[in-house]
Design an enzyme around this catalytic site. Structure first.
Site, PDB file in Angstrom:
ATOM      1  CG  HIS A  59      15.375 -38.413  -1.087  1.00 47.20           C
ATOM      2  ND1 HIS A  59      15.683 -39.633  -0.531  1.00 47.20           N
ATOM      3  CD2 HIS A  59      16.557 -37.855  -1.432  1.00 47.20           C
ATOM      4  CE1 HIS A  59      16.994 -39.796  -0.515  1.00 47.20           C
ATOM      5  NE2 HIS A  59      17.545 -38.723  -1.066  1.00 47.20           N
ATOM      6  CB  CYS A 114      -0.941   0.092   1.184  1.00 45.85           C
ATOM      7  SG  CYS A 114      -2.105  -1.251   1.300  1.00 45.85           S
ATOM      8  CD  GLU A 144      15.157 -15.311  -7.420  1.00 45.54           C
ATOM      9  OE1 GLU A 144      14.616 -15.640  -6.352  1.00 45.54           O
ATOM     10  OE2 GLU A 144      14.870 -14.269  -8.039  1.00 45.54           O
ATOM     11  NE  ARG A 185       4.644   1.530  -0.153  1.00 45.18           N
ATOM     12  CZ  ARG A 185       5.609   1.604   0.746  1.00 45.18           C
ATOM     13  NH1 ARG A 185       6.789   2.047   0.380  1.00 45.18           N
ATOM     14  NH2 ARG A 185       5.425   1.271   1.983  1.00 45.18           N
ATOM     15  CD1 TRP A 243      -0.664  -6.589  -2.864  1.00 41.40           C
ATOM     16  CD2 TRP A 243      -0.866  -7.014  -0.684  1.00 41.40           C
ATOM     17  NE1 TRP A 243      -0.460  -7.933  -2.680  1.00 41.40           N
ATOM     18  CE2 TRP A 243      -0.576  -8.228  -1.358  1.00 41.40           C
ATOM     19  CE3 TRP A 243      -1.048  -7.056   0.707  1.00 41.40           C
ATOM     20  CZ2 TRP A 243      -0.457  -9.455  -0.696  1.00 41.40           C
ATOM     21  CZ3 TRP A 243      -0.927  -8.276   1.367  1.00 41.40           C
ATOM     22  CH2 TRP A 243      -0.627  -9.457   0.668  1.00 41.40           C
ATOM     23  CE  LYS A 290      10.797  -4.196  -6.202  1.00 34.60           C
ATOM     24  NZ  LYS A 290      11.323  -5.355  -6.925  1.00 34.60           N
ATOM     25  CE  LYS A 341      11.962 -13.225  -9.748  1.00 36.06           C
ATOM     26  NZ  LYS A 341      12.670 -12.769  -8.596  1.00 36.06           N
ATOM     27  CG  ASN A 361       0.645   2.172   3.734  1.00 38.39           C
ATOM     28  OD1 ASN A 361      -0.319   2.279   2.989  1.00 38.39           O
ATOM     29  ND2 ASN A 361       1.845   2.625   3.457  1.00 38.39           N
ATOM     30  N   GLY A 362      -0.735  -1.095   6.471  1.00 34.82           N
ATOM     31  CA  GLY A 362      -0.524  -1.940   7.647  1.00 34.82           C
ATOM     32  C   GLY A 362      -1.805  -2.599   8.084  1.00 34.82           C
ATOM     33  CD  GLU A 410       8.281 -12.989  -8.310  1.00 34.71           C
ATOM     34  OE1 GLU A 410       7.637 -12.434  -7.425  1.00 34.71           O
ATOM     35  OE2 GLU A 410       9.528 -12.954  -8.340  1.00 34.71           O
TER      36      GLU A 410
HETATM   37  O1  M6R Z   1      12.010  -6.081  -0.063  1.00 33.89           O
HETATM   38  P1  M6R Z   1      12.428  -7.481   0.288  1.00 33.89           P
HETATM   39  O2  M6R Z   1      13.694  -7.893  -0.390  1.00 33.89           O
HETATM   40  O3  M6R Z   1      12.478  -7.733   1.747  1.00 33.89           O
HETATM   41  O4  M6R Z   1      11.275  -8.401  -0.310  1.00 33.89           O
HETATM   42  C1  M6R Z   1      11.280  -9.776  -0.059  1.00 33.89           C
HETATM   43  C2  M6R Z   1      10.293 -10.467  -0.968  1.00 33.89           C
HETATM   44  O5  M6R Z   1       9.006  -9.993  -0.755  1.00 33.89           O
HETATM   45  C3  M6R Z   1      10.653 -10.292  -2.452  1.00 33.89           C
HETATM   46  O6  M6R Z   1      11.936 -10.742  -2.717  1.00 33.89           O
HETATM   47  C4  M6R Z   1       9.653 -11.046  -3.330  1.00 33.89           C
HETATM   48  O7  M6R Z   1       9.813 -12.429  -3.157  1.00 33.89           O
HETATM   49  C5  M6R Z   1       9.776 -10.650  -4.790  1.00 33.89           C
HETATM   50  N1  M6R Z   1       8.473 -10.666  -5.391  1.00 33.89           N
HETATM   51  C6  M6R Z   1      10.646 -11.553  -5.577  1.00 33.89           C
HETATM   52  O8  M6R Z   1      10.667 -11.268  -6.932  1.00 33.89           O
END
Ligand code: M6R
Length: 629
Positions: free
Chosen positions: A525, A2, A502, A27, A74, A624, A506, A100-101, A509
Site C-alpha cells: 500500500h 539526567c 522492534e 540516564r 541528557w 535509558k 533495534k 532533572n526534568g 538505535e
Molecule cells: O523505560 P521504558 O520502558 O518506559 O522506556 C520506553 C522507551 O523509552 C524505551 O523502550 C526505548 O525505546 C529504548 N531505547 C528501546 O531500546
C-alpha cells in the site's frame, strides 16, 4: 533522563560522586559535572561529553571536599556543551544546583529575571531556578525558605539537588513528580535519582514522595512538603540484587544482556508460575523448564484484582513507549486470543490532549522498563483518574509506576545497563503471556487442557532462547553482510508485526542505519516504493495462520529485486526459495514465536553496530530513562 547524585560524610566526595554518576550514566551522557564545597567555597567542575571527560578533570584537579552534588545530562534545553552542563551556579555565586526534568515556564521567568539584571551564562531552564533561589536569599530567606518560595514559582515536573557554601553541612533535594532517593549510611548520606546508585553504599533508603523537599546532613534527613510542613519517615531496606553490574567478559553490556535472556525468563516465570517447588526462593540454576507447574494455578503476586473484578473487565487499554510499546502490541494479540477481550494499545505520548475513553470496567496496563517514563506515567495517571483499574509492568519495583498502580507485575531482569532494551523486552513479553493465561484462567475463557498446554509451552521458552544463542556466530556472519545497507525494511504479520517494528527500532538505535517495520500486508500500500536491489527486506516467517500470506508479501519484495532476508524456523524448506539469507530458529508455535524471533534480530543489530564502530551501549542522542514529555 539526567541523573542526580549527592554525598555528605567524611570521605572524599568527588570519587563517591563519580562512582554514583557511573551507575547513572545510562540516564544521559551529553555532559557531566559536580559541585563540591572545598575550603568553604563552591567549586564547580564540569565537562561536555561522556563521564570520562569529567573523570579526567577530577583526576587532575583533585578537589578536597566531603560534600557535593553531581549530574549526568541528557540535553533538553541548550546544546550539549560545557556551559550548559550542570551544575549551574546562582547569581550570588554561593549555591549550585543540578536538575532533572523541565521547568515549563522557564522562558517567562528568564525574561523577568533578565529584565531585573540577572545574567544568564547558559541556555538551560535550570539556571532560572538557580537565579530564583538567589533572588529569594537576597531578600533574606535561608536556603530552605528560598526553596519553598521558588517551588511556588516554577511549573513542570522536576527533581533538584542543591548545595550552598553558606550551609556546607547539608544538601537539599526537591522532588516534584520525579524520583529521588536518599541513602543513609554510617555518618554519611547519599542522594541519587535512582536507588541503584545508592545501593553501592547502603541499603537503607528514603524515597522522596511527590512534591517533597529533603534537608540532608551526614546524620539526618528532614522532610518537608511544599507548604513547609515537616514530616518523618523511617528508612526502608533495599532488597538484594542477584545481578552484577559488570560485563562478565562480554565486549558490551548489550551482548551480555542478550545472553541473559534465558536467565531473566526463568527468573520471571519461576516467580509467577507455581509448580516450581518454591516460587519465591527459586534456584534459577536448577530450574528445568520441562513443563513443571503446568498443572497448577498461577500466582500473579502483585495482581490484586479479585476473580469477580477480572470477570467484570470489558476492555483492556495498554499504554507504553518505544520497545515497551512493541511488547504491548504483542500483549494485545495474546490477550485477545486467549480471553476474547478487546484490547487497545496506545503510544503513551499520544494520549495527551485527547479524550481517554476508559472507565471503571477497563483495565489500563502501563508497560515501562524504567517505570519512570514521563509519557507513560501521565497516561496511567489519567486512566486512574477516570476510574480504570491500573496495572504496571516494570523492571523497577521501586519506580514511580510501581507506586501508582494498584496491580503490578515485575520483570525479573536486574538492571539493564545498555540503553537499548533487550532482556527487558523479552521479559515484558513473558509477562504478557503470564497475564493472558492468568486472565483466561480467572475468566474461565479456555479449557483446563489448553491452560496446561499454554503453561507448558511458555516454560519451554528459556531453553529455546539458549539454543538460539548457541547460533550467535552463524548470525554474526549473516549480519555483517547487511552492514553496508542505508535503509532496511522489516516485515511481519499478526503476532510478528510488532517483532518487525522492534527489529527495526533495534537496528536504528544501535547502528544508526535507517530502518522501518511494516505489517507485511501493508507493504504493497505504499512502502514497497522504497524497495530496490540495495534495500534488505527482513521477513519474520514462522509456520502458522499467516505463514503463506507473509511469504507472498515477501515474494512481492523479491519481485522488486530487494535483498531477501528471513527469520525462519529449522526445516522450513520453502524459505530458501525466496530468501538469500536466513536466520534460522528452532521450530516454535506461532503463538509463542515473538519470544525467540526477536533474538536473532537483536544479535543482528548488535553485530552490525559493533562492526560499524558505533557506541553500542550508549547510542548517540538517547537516554535509558525518558523522564520528559
Ligand atoms: O523505560 P521504558 O520502558 O518506559 O522506556 C520506553 C522507551 O523509552 C524505551 O523502550 C526505548 O525505546 C529504548 N531505547 C528501546 O531500546
Amino acid at each position: 533522563m539526567c541523573g542526580i547524585v549527592g554525598y555528605l560524610g567524611s570521605n572524599q566526595a568527588a570519587p563517591v560522586l563519580l562512582s554514583k554518576l557511573r551507575v547513572l550514566e545510562y540516564r544521559g551522557y551529553d555532559s557531566a559535572g559536580v559541585a563540591v564545597i572545598e575550603a568553604g567555597r563552591l567549586n564547580v567542575i564540569k565537562a561536555a561529553g561522556k563521564l570520562s571527560n569529567l573523570e579526567t578533570l577530577l583526576q587532575s584537579q583533585r578537589p578536597q571536599a566531603t560534600v557535593g552534588i553531581g549530574h549526568t545530562r541528557w540535553a533538553t534545553h541548550g546544546t550539549p556543551n560545557d556551559l550548559n552542563a550542570h551544575p549551574h551556579i546562582s547569581a550570588n555565586g554561593t549555591l549550585a544546583i543540578v536538575h532533572n526534568g523541565i521547568i515549563e515556564n522557564y522562558a517567562d521567568l528568564r525574561q523577568e529575571l533578565t529584565d531585573r539584571g540577572y545574567v544568564f551564562v547558559s541556555d538551560t531552564d535550570t539556571e532560572v531556578v538557580a537565579h530564583l533561589l538567589s533572588r529569594e536569599m537576597d531578600k533574606g530567606a535561608d536556603l530552605l525558605g528560598a526553596i519553598l518560595q521558588v517551588v511556588k514559582q516554577i511549573k513542570g515536573a522536576y527533581a533538584l539537588g542543591i548545595v550552598s557554601q553558606n550551609q556546607p553541612d547539608r544538601i537539599y533535594a526537591v522532588n516534584h513528580h520525579y524520583s529521588l532517593t536518599v541513602g543513609m549510611g554510617e555518618n554519611e548520606s547519599f542522594l541519587a535519582s535512582d536507588s541503584t546508585a545508592v545501593r553501592q553504599y547502603t541499603n537503607k533508603i528514603i524515597r522522596l514522595e511527590q512534591s517533597e523537599i529533603a534537608e540532608i546532613t551526614a546524620h539526618s534527613v528532614r522532610l518537608f512538603d511544599f507548604a513547609g510542613k515537616e514530616s518523618t519517615r523511617e528508612p526502608v531496606s533495599l532488597e538484594s540484587d542477584p545481578y552484577k553490574i559488570d560485563k562478565s567478559g562480554f565486549k558490551h553490556f548489550l551482548l551480555k544482556e542478550i545472553h541473559e535472556q534465558p536467565l531473566v525468563l526463568r527468573q520471571t516465570l519461576s516467580k509467577y508460575m507455581t509448580g516450581a517447588e518454591d516460587p519465591i526462593n527459586f534456584n534459577v540454576e536448577h530450574f528445568k523448564p520441562t513443563g513443571n507447574g503446568a498443572n497448577d494455578k498461577m500466582g500473579l503476586y502483585g495482581v490484586r484484582l479479585t476473580e469477580n473484578e477480572i470477570k467484570g473487565i470489558e476492555r483492556i487499554h495498554i499504554v507504553a513507549c518505544g520497545t515497551a510499546y512493541h511488547a504491548a502490541l504483542i500483549g494485545k494479540c495474546i490477550i485477545e486470543e486467549l480471553c476474547s477481550l478487546p484490547v487497545d494499545v496506545e503510544i503513551a505520548s499520544e494520549i495527551r490532549g485527547r479524550k481517554l475513553l476508559v472507565n471503571e470496567r477497563t483495565l489500563t496496563v502501563a508497560v515501562s522498563q524504567s517505570g519512570e517514563t514521563a509519557d507513560t506515567l501521565a497516561a496511567i495517571k489519567e486512566a486512574k483518574k477516570k476510574g480504570s483499574y491500573t496495572l504496571g509492568i516494570t523492571n523497577r519495583p521501586d519506580s514511580h509506576l510501581a507506586q501508582i498502580t494498584e496491580n503490578l507485575i515485575v520483570t525479573e531482569c536486574g538492571i539493564e545497563v545498555s540503553v537499548a532494551a533487550t532482556k527487558t523486552y523479552v521479559a515484558q513479553l513473558a509477562c504478557f503471556y503470564l497475564l493472558g493465561i492468568y486472565l483466561a484462567e480467572q475468566r474461565g475463557a479456555v479449557s483446563k487442557a489448553k491452560l496446561k498446554e499454554l503453561k507448558g509451552g511458555l516454560l519451554q521458552m528459556p531453553a529455546l532462547i539458549e539454543q538460539i544463542l548457541g547460533r550467535a556466530e552463524d548470525y554474526r556472519q549473516e549480519s555483517l553482510k547487511l552492514a553496508d545497507a542505508n535503509d532496511v525494511v522489516f516485515i511481519g504479520r499478526g503476532f510478528n508485526f510488532p517483532t518487525a517494528l522492534e527489529g527495526a527500532l533495534k537496528l536504528k538505535e544501535l547502528s544508526y542505519i535507517h530502518a522501518s517495520g511494516y505489517a507485511a500486508g501493508e507493504l504493497k500500500h505504499g512502502p514497497i516504493a522504497v524497495l530496490d536491489s540495495t534495500v534488505p527486506v527482513i521477513t519474520v516467517l514462522v509456520p502458522g495462520k499467516v505463514y503463506e500470506k507473509t511469504l507472498s508479501n515477501a515474494q512481492e519484495s523479491r519481485a522488486r529485486q530487494a535483498r531477501m532476508v528471513a527469520v525462519a524456523v529449522d526445516g522450513d524448506e520453502k524459505a530458501p526459495k525466496t530468501f538469500e539469507h536466513i536466520f534460522r530458529i528452532p521450530p516454535v508455535d506461532e503463538f509463542f514465536s515473538p519470544i525467540p524471533a526477536c533474538v536473532p534480530m537483536q544479535l543482528m543489530s548488535y553485530y552490525v553496530a559493533d562492526f560499524l564502530g558505533k557506541d553500542v551501549d550508549q547510542p548517540r542522542n538517547l537516554a535509558k530513562s525518558v523522564t520528559v514529555e
